[in-house]
Design a protein around this motif. Structure first.
Motif, PDB file in Angstrom:
ATOM      1  N   VAL A 194      53.614   7.467   7.903  1.00 57.53           N
ATOM      2  CA  VAL A 194      54.249   8.249   8.950  1.00 57.53           C
ATOM      3  C   VAL A 194      54.981   9.398   8.591  1.00 57.53           C
ATOM      4  CG1 VAL A 194      55.735   7.952  11.084  1.00 57.53           C
ATOM      5  CG2 VAL A 194      54.234   5.875  10.499  1.00 57.53           C
ATOM      6  N   THR A 195      54.579  10.641   9.204  1.00 62.65           N
ATOM      7  CA  THR A 195      55.601  11.640   8.862  1.00 62.65           C
ATOM      8  C   THR A 195      56.399  12.133  10.086  1.00 62.65           C
ATOM      9  OG1 THR A 195      54.123  12.357   6.883  1.00 62.65           O
ATOM     10  CG2 THR A 195      55.515  14.013   7.945  1.00 62.65           C
ATOM     11  N   LEU A 196      57.464  12.705   9.759  1.00 57.35           N
ATOM     12  CA  LEU A 196      58.277  13.187  11.010  1.00 57.35           C
ATOM     13  C   LEU A 196      58.420  14.881  11.053  1.00 57.35           C
ATOM     14  CD1 LEU A 196      61.384  10.659  11.315  1.00 57.35           C
ATOM     15  CD2 LEU A 196      59.272  10.389  12.265  1.00 57.35           C
ATOM     16  N   GLN A 197      57.946  15.481  12.056  1.00 60.03           N
ATOM     17  CA  GLN A 197      57.899  16.609  12.239  1.00 60.03           C
ATOM     18  C   GLN A 197      59.407  17.146  12.757  1.00 60.03           C
ATOM     19  OE1 GLN A 197      55.210  19.150  14.610  1.00 60.03           O
ATOM     20  NE2 GLN A 197      56.889  20.573  15.147  1.00 60.03           N
ATOM     21  N   LEU A 198      60.289  17.483  11.839  1.00 57.21           N
ATOM     22  CA  LEU A 198      61.623  17.561  12.396  1.00 57.21           C
ATOM     23  C   LEU A 198      62.093  18.876  12.819  1.00 57.21           C
ATOM     24  CD1 LEU A 198      63.411  15.441   9.315  1.00 57.21           C
ATOM     25  CD2 LEU A 198      62.844  14.748  11.682  1.00 57.21           C
ATOM     26  N   TYR A 199      61.541  20.063  12.642  1.00 57.11           N
ATOM     27  CA  TYR A 199      61.788  21.322  13.014  1.00 57.11           C
ATOM     28  C   TYR A 199      60.620  22.194  12.946  1.00 57.11           C
ATOM     29  CZ  TYR A 199      62.353  22.038   8.003  1.00 57.11           C
ATOM     30  OH  TYR A 199      61.762  22.059   6.680  1.00 57.11           O
ATOM     31  N   ASP A 200      60.795  23.350  13.388  1.00 57.60           N
ATOM     32  CA  ASP A 200      59.844  24.299  13.704  1.00 57.60           C
ATOM     33  C   ASP A 200      58.811  24.457  12.323  1.00 57.60           C
ATOM     34  OD1 ASP A 200      59.152  27.617  13.566  1.00 57.60           O
ATOM     35  OD2 ASP A 200      58.462  26.329  15.251  1.00 57.60           O
ATOM     36  N   HIS A 201      57.425  24.360  12.926  1.00 58.09           N
ATOM     37  CA  HIS A 201      56.406  24.711  11.728  1.00 58.09           C
ATOM     38  C   HIS A 201      56.718  25.958  11.043  1.00 58.09           C
ATOM     39  CE1 HIS A 201      53.685  21.197  12.082  1.00 58.09           C
ATOM     40  NE2 HIS A 201      53.981  21.197  13.490  1.00 58.09           N
ATOM     41  N   GLY A 202      56.551  27.076  11.783  1.00 57.33           N
ATOM     42  CA  GLY A 202      56.485  28.301  11.344  1.00 57.33           C
ATOM     43  C   GLY A 202      57.718  28.642  10.576  1.00 57.33           C
ATOM     44  N   TYR A 249      50.162   9.270  10.510  1.00 60.63           N
ATOM     45  CA  TYR A 249      50.597   9.801  12.106  1.00 60.63           C
ATOM     46  C   TYR A 249      51.659  10.665  11.798  1.00 60.63           C
ATOM     47  CZ  TYR A 249      47.867   5.568  13.575  1.00 60.63           C
ATOM     48  OH  TYR A 249      47.211   4.574  13.821  1.00 60.63           O
ATOM     49  N   VAL A 250      51.914  11.580  12.605  1.00 57.89           N
ATOM     50  CA  VAL A 250      52.805  12.863  12.655  1.00 57.89           C
ATOM     51  C   VAL A 250      53.411  12.521  14.016  1.00 57.89           C
ATOM     52  CG1 VAL A 250      53.328  15.258  12.657  1.00 57.89           C
ATOM     53  CG2 VAL A 250      51.354  14.178  11.012  1.00 57.89           C
ATOM     54  N   LEU A 251      54.707  12.291  13.918  1.00 60.54           N
ATOM     55  CA  LEU A 251      55.556  12.025  15.210  1.00 60.54           C
ATOM     56  C   LEU A 251      56.572  13.241  15.163  1.00 60.54           C
ATOM     57  CD1 LEU A 251      56.806   8.411  14.633  1.00 60.54           C
ATOM     58  CD2 LEU A 251      54.631   9.425  15.889  1.00 60.54           C
ATOM     59  N   ASP A 252      56.531  13.863  16.421  1.00 59.98           N
ATOM     60  CA  ASP A 252      57.339  15.004  16.931  1.00 59.98           C
ATOM     61  C   ASP A 252      58.891  14.593  16.945  1.00 59.98           C
ATOM     62  OD1 ASP A 252      58.688  17.194  17.790  1.00 59.98           O
ATOM     63  OD2 ASP A 252      57.115  17.858  19.354  1.00 59.98           O
ATOM     64  N   TYR A 253      59.658  14.656  16.149  1.00 57.74           N
ATOM     65  CA  TYR A 253      61.283  14.566  16.376  1.00 57.74           C
ATOM     66  C   TYR A 253      61.978  15.439  16.215  1.00 57.74           C
ATOM     67  CZ  TYR A 253      60.881   9.381  15.871  1.00 57.74           C
ATOM     68  OH  TYR A 253      60.445   8.072  16.035  1.00 57.74           O
ATOM     69  N   GLU A 254      61.587  16.805  16.674  1.00 53.33           N
ATOM     70  CA  GLU A 254      62.285  17.710  16.666  1.00 53.33           C
ATOM     71  C   GLU A 254      63.657  17.772  17.639  1.00 53.33           C
ATOM     72  OE1 GLU A 254      60.792  21.702  16.916  1.00 53.33           O
ATOM     73  OE2 GLU A 254      58.830  21.386  16.219  1.00 53.33           O
ATOM     74  N   ASN A 255      63.365  17.440  18.756  1.00 55.80           N
ATOM     75  CA  ASN A 255      64.452  17.195  19.792  1.00 55.80           C
ATOM     76  C   ASN A 255      65.631  16.200  19.390  1.00 55.80           C
ATOM     77  OD1 ASN A 255      63.324  19.299  21.560  1.00 55.80           O
ATOM     78  ND2 ASN A 255      62.424  17.693  22.867  1.00 55.80           N
ATOM     79  N   ILE A 256      65.049  15.014  18.994  1.00 55.64           N
ATOM     80  CA  ILE A 256      66.141  14.126  18.258  1.00 55.64           C
ATOM     81  C   ILE A 256      66.705  14.654  17.160  1.00 55.64           C
ATOM     82  CG2 ILE A 256      65.994  11.591  17.110  1.00 55.64           C
ATOM     83  CD1 ILE A 256      63.578  11.032  18.858  1.00 55.64           C
ATOM     84  N   PHE A 257      66.123  15.222  16.191  1.00 55.89           N
ATOM     85  CA  PHE A 257      66.661  16.018  15.018  1.00 55.89           C
ATOM     86  C   PHE A 257      67.782  16.906  15.317  1.00 55.89           C
ATOM     87  CE2 PHE A 257      66.486  18.802  11.101  1.00 55.89           C
ATOM     88  CZ  PHE A 257      67.046  17.687  10.314  1.00 55.89           C
TER      89      PHE A 257
END
Length: 380
Positions: free
Chosen positions: A49-57, A87-95
């Motif tokens: 599991v990988t967390l996406q924590l902030y904007d990709h770009g 799996y990749v989980l979008d955690y941008e808002n939480i982070f």
């Protein structure tokens, strides 16, 4: 009920690896990739599991970042090559809410925050850990350099075998309940070279990938630029004032300074070297003084997470070793509990540059055990 007498697997669980599901927190770096590959090779039911924590770009252009952009791609490639789901989980808002916003507000308040600790505490070891349980995992493994050992009273947290890689300062807030569920397969390795050798053995594409540097969402270590972006207008000008009251110059914002700073003050031509000894945010003043003013012995600490076998308040004082910054070795101290979550720490030898917002981590007087720690909350 009879005790389970089945032999324990390498993760300390009484079942064969093939019947043991492990969620591996994968940042895309070599450490967590090796953990996933190692456990897969041992026959465990691995889920990455990988967390996406902030904007990709924004992250793609930054070398040494984690949890975004190219790192997500790297984690996915490792999973594909080793044959386990990812799996990749979008955690941008939480982070942002749990880590970035507090970082900005704390910095604006004159503190020197450590967002990596809050990320472990509020995101990786909280929300991600709950996700692992939702996936029916028996445990969650990470690539952190720290050790989990079983003691007489249960799981204990211990420093890594390789002192130069030890991450105990950043993991002091791991709770006993979390420690029961977490595993750190790299903590016993003698050096990072061993980890890279394992990555090469498994044929991982990230074997020679550089380690992440600085705070993941702070490009090039420019804290002030990030704060100004998050809190427009934060860099209000003010005065640089000597502790004796003399105005020595002007500054372009308190956020550009930290306790203990000497270089870049813009007040040359003085007979004595001066250091930042206090940041007065309300008055917009950077207060400077001689180096001896940085030294302090008494450190107030709150939000304490205690990992000892006895209750924290069962003693009037604890004789421990403490770290007041991640880059410093532990020093002798007396920790006096005020409540279950608050204490006064008295250092046997004064330390310079003790700053609110940093962690104060407790270590055993002898051996490698971590007894928890708390947050320094008021400067002297």
């Amino acid at each position: 009920m009879p005790l389970d007498t089945r032999p324990l697997n390498s993760l300390g669980l009484p079942k064969p690896p093939s019947e043991t599901r492990v969620v591996v927190a994968m940042s895309g770096g070599v450490d967590s990739s090796v953990v996933a590959a190692m456990l897969k090779e041992e026959g465990y039911d691995v889920v990455g599991v990988t967390l996406q924590l902030y904007d990709h770009g924004a992250a793609l252009a930054k070398k040494g970042a984690c949890c975004a952009g190219i790192d997500i791609h790297d984690a996915r490639r490792v999973a594909e090559s080793m044959g386990f789901p990812h799996y990749v989980l979008d955690y941008e808002n939480i982070f942002r809410e749990a880590v970035i916003d507090e970082f900005a507000d704390s910095y604006l308040g004159g503190a020197t925050p450590v967002p990596c600790i809050r990320c472990n505490e509020r995101v990786k070891f909280k929300d991600l850990l709950e996700t692992a349980k939702d996936l029916d995992a028996d445990c969650m493994a990470t690539g952190h350099y720290i050790q989990r050992k079983m003691g007489e009273s249960g799981a204990e947290l211990h420093s890594a075998a390789d002192a130069s890689r030890d991450q105990s300062y950043f993991l002091f807030s791991t709770t006993p309940e979390q420690l029961d569920y977490l595993r750190f397969p790299l903590g016993h390795l003698p050096s990072k070279d061993e980890t890279r050798a394992l990555a090469a053995k498994y044929g991982l594409s990230v074997a020679m990938k550089p380690d992440s540097q600085d705070i993941c969402f702070v490009p090039d270590g420019n804290y002030a630029a990030v704060i100004e972006k998050l809190r427009p207008g934060a860099a209000e000008p003010g005065q640089i004032v000597h502790v004796d009251g003399r105005v020595l110059g002007d500054h372009e914002g308190v956020i550009h300074y930290t306790i203990g700073q000497r270089r870049g003050l813009g007040i040359g031509g003085l007979s004595e070297p001066l250091y930042v000894v206090k940041l007065d945010v309300e008055a917009r003043q950077v207060i400077v003084g001689p180096k001896e003013m940085l030294a302090t012995r008494k450190v107030p600490v709150r939000e304490i997470n205690w990992l000892g076998d006895e209750p924290f308040t069962s003693r009037e004082e604890w004789h421990l070793m403490v770290k007041v910054r991640s880059t410093r070795p532990p020093r002798e101290a007396v920790v006096r509990p005020i409540s279950e979550t608050e204490a006064e720490v008295e250092l046997v030898v004064a330390e310079e540059g003790v700053s609110p917002g940093q962690a104060c981590v407790f270590y055993a007087p002898e051996g490698s055990r971590i007894f928890g720690g708390g947050w320094i909350w008021r400067g002297y």
